[in-house]
Design an enzyme around this catalytic site. Structure first.
Site: not given
Length: 319
Positions: A18, A47, A81, A131, A133, A172, A202, A232
């Site tokens: 992305c 990651h 992140h 996590h 983030e 996200t 996102c 993700n």
């Protein structure tokens, strides 16, 4: 005439990198060009072990704590992140040359949380405990200002009064389906809760999940290319299972394929998490081609043209 069994392979589009990941990797590479090796990176820049190992070979040193970064001129990059506010504050106290590669869409969530806090609202963060983030988002504000929920049962345990000013933000990289369940529980319990002006999950997470949903019911198995610690990527595997494909596996490299899950299959879906490079998808296809005669079909559900500028201190180098 090939004696290999035929295998229909449906490639998800979009898949893989992305804009936030492209920017983060570019930050490290441009910093190496501008300042020379070594540069330090707090946490994996994205990651994906393949990406991290490639940057190590170029001179990046990955650390989990700023205490591991020596004093001196070598820059330290903050990962895509995001980081708690205490991290750049510590870098400032030590006069470290800090470069922030936080994805702008993560920064958007940070700013939303800060605005809610200034307006006197308690903040509920929908995300996965621990996590990186989530740690960064919760660390934007004083301890206790943000409450984390992971599932509807956590919402049921919240003790805010109905009249207390509340707002929610989200990680996200969540599953759209899981997030919708938690948000529905929040809305039911706190009808006046303030929502994001635009959803926090996102565009890339949404698009990749939608492509998997489109294909999952048509295939016997699914391969998601990505690292186990990639949120993700894990969500893509879960989405495939939830939408009809029970034999879904998350695969970092071709060597990690569980071939027993592909026995007797006639059709397979292939996608890649937002931090997985396309070269790893090609590696998976090459491995499949050794055992099967592949019939490739790309299923496109969205077109992406998003890009993010580099941090200011690196833009001059690119120009």
């Amino acid at each position: 005439m090939s004696d290999k069994p035929k295998l229909n392979v449906y490639l998800c589009a979009p898949r893989g990198f992305c804009a936030g990941v492209v920017r983060a990797i570019d930050v490290v590479e441009q910093a190496l060009r501008k300042f020379g090796a070594p540069i330090y990176v707090r946490h994996e820049i994205v990651h994906n072990r393949y990406v991290v190992e490639g940057l190590k070979r170029k001179g990046a040193i990955f650390v989990e704590d700023l205490a591991e970064v020596p004093d001196g001129a070598a820059p330290v990059v903050f990962s895509a992140h995001g980081v708690p506010k205490s991290v750049p504050e510590e870098a400032g106290r030590r006069n470290l040359r800090a470069i922030d590669a936080t994805c702008p869409l993560v920064t958007k969530v940070h700013r939303e949380a800060e605005i809610h806090f200034r307006r006197g609202r308690k903040i509920v963060l929908v995300g996965h405990r621990g996590h990186i983030e989530v740690v960064g988002t919760m660390g934007q504000l004083p301890e206790g200002a943000v409450v984390l929920v992971e599932k509807p049962e956590d919402v049921a345990r919240l003790t805010f009064s109905p009249d207390e000013p509340l707002a929610y933000v989200t990680q996200t990289t969540l599953s759209m389906d899981d997030m919708a369940e938690v948000v529905a529980a929040l809305r039911e319990k706190y009808p006046r809760i303030v929502e994001p002006h635009k959803q926090d999950i996102c565009y890339a997470t949404t698009n990749r999940q939608q492509a998997v949903k489109e294909i999952a019911g048509k295939v016997d198995a699914f391969i998601v290319v990505g690292s186990p610690n990639s949120s993700n990527s894990q969500r893509l595997r879960e989405v495939a299972e939830r939408h009809g494909c029970r034999r879904a596996q998350l695969v970092p490299r071709a060597a990690d394929i569980d071939w027993s899950l592909l026995e007797g299959v006639a059709a397979i879906g292939v996608t890649a998490g937002a931090s997985a490079p396309e070269v790893l998808v090609e590696e998976i296809l090459d491995a499949l081609a050794e055992k099967y005669e592949l019939i490739l079909d790309t299923i496109t559900t969205a077109t992406e043209d998003v890009s993010f500028p580099l941090p200011r201190e690196l833009r001059e180098r690119v120009a």
